[in-house]
Design an enzyme around this catalytic site. Structure first.
Site, mmCIF file in Angstrom:
data_model
loop_
_atom_site.group_PDB
_atom_site.id
_atom_site.type_symbol
_atom_site.label_atom_id
_atom_site.label_comp_id
_atom_site.label_asym_id
_atom_site.label_seq_id
_atom_site.Cartn_x
_atom_site.Cartn_y
_atom_site.Cartn_z
ATOM 1 N N CYS B 104 0.803 -1.231 0.267
ATOM 2 C CA CYS B 104 0.080 -0.066 0.234
ATOM 3 C C CYS B 104 0.757 0.908 -0.398
ATOM 4 O O CYS B 104 0.105 2.140 -0.570
ATOM 5 C CB CYS B 104 -1.091 0.096 1.153
ATOM 6 S SG CYS B 104 -1.787 -1.245 1.499
ATOM 7 N N HIS B 395 -9.782 2.891 -1.280
ATOM 8 C CA HIS B 395 -8.361 2.237 -0.827
ATOM 9 C C HIS B 395 -7.104 1.286 -2.717
ATOM 10 O O HIS B 395 -7.698 0.093 -2.032
ATOM 11 C CB HIS B 395 -7.552 1.505 -0.185
ATOM 12 C CG HIS B 395 -6.220 1.584 0.296
ATOM 13 N ND1 HIS B 395 -5.742 1.755 -0.328
ATOM 14 C CD2 HIS B 395 -5.970 0.305 1.145
ATOM 15 C CE1 HIS B 395 -4.594 1.284 0.505
ATOM 16 N NE2 HIS B 395 -4.967 0.480 0.577
ATOM 17 N N CYS B 426 0.131 3.400 6.489
ATOM 18 C CA CYS B 426 0.626 1.937 6.528
ATOM 19 C C CYS B 426 0.685 0.547 5.198
ATOM 20 O O CYS B 426 -0.199 1.001 4.533
ATOM 21 C CB CYS B 426 0.063 1.512 7.875
ATOM 22 S SG CYS B 426 -1.510 1.192 7.673
#
EC number: 2.3.1.9
Lengths: 447, 440
Positions: B104, B395, B426
């Site tokens: 990510c 996301h 994160c």
């Protein structure tokens, strides 16, 4: 673009049938191509008396290596006929027009041009001169209806002392750029035209903004302005951003996603044009919507939204765009009216209100002292039946009729509207101000 | 241009590298997985995103220094995903490109890489981005089938090949589907987060408040036109599909927990990010490059820091690495957390944000884990994720960094020159990426 009817009359059987029944047979119109000559074939140039414009046109054509003739030779087919009647003073003078044009009409090539040049009736000295100057309009429009095979007839009215401003208009009307402009009157008045360094790129170095540029006519306007050398700021609502990006990337311009009805739309457009491209020279107010309903069923939101997008937004944006720090002096504003704004249209009271309003705006802006002093021209196009995604959704029969109800027996293309706008945007057209030119193939509606 | 009388200052190399400018960004609206973008590939989305960026900044036919992007869920055929997207875009085909992948953190890491090369003068401009699709995910052959086919491929004789193929079994028809699971623990990211949330005692209500705020902030940003120059519609979608403008703590309270076990479970589908498809990109350049083109400079990239934690032994929570990256950044910049005007903490889960904030407030954590004399302290929540974050927007893993960098740069620019913003993302594998932007 061929409709079902056009396809049929191009087929062997259809062709025969159409000829026997005297039905109209649309042809593929001559349109602008970079490598094509200005006119397709020799041009007959003639006139009454000293015929000052004819002399000018002869020089212009000769500089382009166009074959200029004084009369039709046996067996030649003409690309165009230009007749200068600027000195017409009495009805008897019109005989020159008849005797010049009549013999040419059976000797014209497809998509030929008849251009009649006269003086503005408003400048006439006396009753007879005024009458005869107005006669030219009736004659020209009638010739337009008589012509076949994609040929058009248009009238140019040159104000006294404005002969020097006529070149860009003559070029436009003779060229493929005016393919779907027929039966129109274009007025040439005061203003100092600047001849471009290269007529193939008449907008070189200019910065243009086009609203409603994501699709259809707007996208085509962006393409033609870019082709003619301009850097184009493409504007459309954020929700049309995907198509807008395609247009902007295709024309090598920039995409600016904004709603023209936003209070700060004018400021944002101006900031973008100035910071990214160093200024603003041409504004094309093309964004428009339709919300059709019969007036009997029209609600206030349909009414208001059409007026807001099509008219009020232009008024508001112009306050900034035409302000002292806005568009450069000598710039050009082009508005988009509609045949509905001239003829009216059932179910389109709101749309017609906005598009007729646009014409009123052209009248006022083009005569505004402040704008005239700055050399800013304001003109409009009024498209007729143009083949777009929007008209493709019109019911079949209505669409076919719409295509056929004009002298060219076909719908126009978005590029035809765009070409006329690009012509208004040229510095060479500085003397072309306050015109509303219909791009309608001489539609019967509102004629 | 340099002349003899005025030597170019760049010839006298200065010790401090120049700062890379964030010029602007573009993303497509994020779609919920298996919905509007089901038939869009990573390459389709990244190409569309690049084209929107190119159109916004008038870069059609132009060559930029480098395009750096990546995807977390990636087909083997997409080995050159970014370069292929560049070739499909309106950029000059002479624009170099490469792929990066840091789960990510991919998008933010890509921006840092481009910014660093600009700072060093190796390139003058670059585009950083990322794309991900949970809908058009790579499905691989069953591992047993793959081994059998490879063995058959290695065979030299027809007999050997036939023998190898006798290893085929019906159960090998079951494909290998990518899973949101940490390979070393077998736990999903949500299960990991649930453990950390429990450890920090993060309440359900606090999580739902974060989620509701995310939706409300994102909706407000759309309504005021904030995204008009940050986003280009794609496949008919004009806003993030996951956005629920009318979201509230009361509505979110009705959802059942999906991660964690027993009555203490707090993590729901409402306060966890959904699987999403989308792409984002950011245009970076030197100030000079921007000025030559009349392009705006929204912000500069000031600094960046990554960190990783040992989550495998359970020493630290999977998504707590950003907590460790921050003190290094603060020390280097001589700043306090409270000095930032805006803070973007990627909402992998609402509890991720809350655990990170709690850790910075904890004297014990800051002392024992970060080796600090005093806690980093409390963050003024009015500075946090002011235009919404991943809980509302969604996301698409590698796209999140680009979304945040562009949005934060614009928000900082609105605040005025000198405003500073912090980005915290994160990532799977116990990693974290952080960056600081400063309004130009």
């Amino acid at each position: 673009m061929a409709g079902v009817y056009a396809g049929f009359v191009s087929s062997p059987i259809g062709k025969k049938l159409a000829t026997q029944l005297g039905l109209p047979r649309p042809v593929r119109l001559r349109r602008y191509a970079a490598d094509a000559p200005l006119v397709d074939g020799p041009v007959l140039v003639a006139g009454l008396g000293s015929a000052p414009i004819a002399a000018r046109v002869r020089d212009l054509l000769k500089a382009q290596d166009v074959d200029v003739v004084g009369e039709v030779a046996q067996g030649t087919k003409l690309g165009a006929v230009v007749v200068d009647l600027t000195e017409a003073a009495t009805p008897a003078d019109l005989e020159v027009l008849r005797s010049t044009v009549a013999p040419t009409l059976r000797s014209l090539r497809p998509s030929a041009r008849v251009v009649v040049v006269g003086r503005d009736p408003r400048d006439a000295d006396g009753f007879a001169q005024s009458a005869v100057r107005r006669s030219l309009e009736g004659i020209t429009r009638s010739i337009g209806k008589e012509l076949r095979a994609g040929a058009t007839a248009n009238l140019v009215l040159v104000r006294d002392g404005a002969d020097g401003g006529v070149d860009s208009t003559v070029r436009f009307l003779l060229s493929g750029r005016s393919a779907y402009v027929d039966g129109q009157v274009i007025r040439v008045g005061e203003g100092t035209p600047a001849e471009p360094a290269d007529w193939a790129e008449p907008l070189a170095g200019k910065v243009a903004v086009v609203t409603g540029a994501a699709r259809g006519i707007g996208a085509s306007i962006a393409e033609v302005l870019a082709r003619d050398g301009a850097t184009v700021v493409c504007v459309d609502v954020p929700s049309a951003g995907e198509a807008l990006a395609r247009t902007a990337n295709k024309v090598g311009g920039t995409a600016l996603q904004l709603d023209v009805t936003a209070a700060d739309a004018g400021r944002r457009i101006l900031e973008h044009a100035q910071s990214r491209h160093g200024g603003l020279d041409i504004v094309v107010h093309n964004a428009g919507i339709t919300r059709d309903k019969l007036l009997a069923n029209m609600d206030d939101s349909r009414w208001a939204s059409v007026l807001s997008v099509n008219l009020e937004s232009i008024l508001r944006m112009n306050e900034t765009l035409l302000g002292d720090n806005g568009i450069r002096d000598g710039g050009h504003v082009v508005l988009v009216s509609s045949i509905a704004g001239i003829a009216g249209n059932r179910g389109q009271t709101n749309y017609a209100a906005s598009k007729a309003g646009v014409i009123g705006l052209v009248d006022a802006m083009s005569t505004d002292e402040r704008l005239r002093k700055r050399g800013i021209t304001v003109n409009a196009v009024a498209p007729g039946f143009i083949e777009t995604e929007m008209t493709a959704k019109v019911p079949f029969a209505t669409r076919e009729v719409g295509r056929l109800l004009n002298s060219l027996s076909q719908g126009g293309l978005p590029i035809d509207v765009a070409e006329t706008i690009a012509y208004f945007g040229q510095d060479a057209s500085a003397a072309v101000n306050g015109n509303v030119v219909r791009v309608c193939g001489q539609s019967l509606l509102g004629a | 241009m340099a002349t003899r009388s005025t030597p170019r200052s760049t010839q006298q190399s200065s010790s401090a590298p120049r700062r890379a400018a964030v010029i602007g960004g573009n993303r497509i609206p994020f779609a919920r997985a298996n919905s509007t973008y089901s038939h869009a590939s990573n390459q389709d989305m990244l190409t569309a995103t690049l084209d929107g960026l190119v159109a916004r900044f008038g870069l059609a036919g132009e060559q930029v220094g480098e395009v750096v992007a990546g995807a977390v869920l990636k087909h083997s055929r997409d080995f050159n995903l970014t370069r292929e997207s560049v070739l499909g875009s309106s950029l000059a085909p002479t624009t170099p490109a490469y792929d990066v992948q840091q789960a990510c953190g991919t998008g933010l890491e890509a921006a840092i890489l481009v910014a660093n090369k600009i700072a060093l003068g190796q390139i003058d401009s670059g585009i950083a981005g990322g794309t991900d699709t949970a809908s058009d995910a790579p499905i691989a052959l069953n591992e047993g089938l793959r081994q059998t086919l490879l063995a058959a491929n290695r065979a030299k004789t027809p007999v050997q090949r036939a023998k190898a193929l006798t290893g085929l079994r019906p159960n090998q028809l079951v494909p290998s589907i990518p899973q949101n699971v940490e390979p070393r623990t077998g736990l999903s990211m949500g299960e990991h987060m649930a453990q950390t949330a429990k450890q920090w005692g993060v309440s359900r209500e606090a999580q739902d408040e974060i989620a509701a705020a995310s939706h409300q902030h994102l909706a407000a940003a759309y309504d005021r036109g904030f995204f008009d120059d940050l986003l280009t519609p794609f496949k008919g979608l004009t806003r993030d599909q996951n956005l629920r403008p009318d979201s509230s703590v009361e509505k979110l309270a009705k959802l059942n927990p999906v991660f964690g076990k027993g009555p203490d479970a707090t993590m729901t589908a409402g306060n966890s990010t959904p699987l999403t498809d989308g792409a984002a990109a950011v245009l970076l350049g030197s100030d000079e490059w921007a000025a030559e083109r009349g392009l705006p400079v929204l912000a500069h990239v000031v600094d960046a820091q990554t960190a990783a934690v040992d989550y495998v032994t359970g020493h630290e929570g999977l998504l707590m690495a950003p907590a460790y990256a921050l003190p290094k950044l603060l020390e280097r910049q001589g700043m306090k957390l409270q000095d930032f005007d805006l803070v973007e903490i990627h909402e992998a889960f609402a509890s991720t944000v809350l655990c990170t904030l709690a850790a910075w407030e904890s004297e014990e954590f800051c002392r024992d884990r970060l080796g600090l004399d005093a806690p980093i302290g409390e963050l003024d929540r009015s500075k946090l994720n002011v235009n919404g974050s991943s809980l509302a927007a969604g996301h698409p893993f590698a796209a999140t960094g680009g979304r945040i960098v562009a949005s934060l740069a614009k928000a900082l620019h609105e605040k005025g020159s000198g405003a500073r913003g912090l980005i915290s993302v994160c990532a799977a594998g116990g990693q974290g990426v952080m960056a600081i932007l400063e309004a130009a």
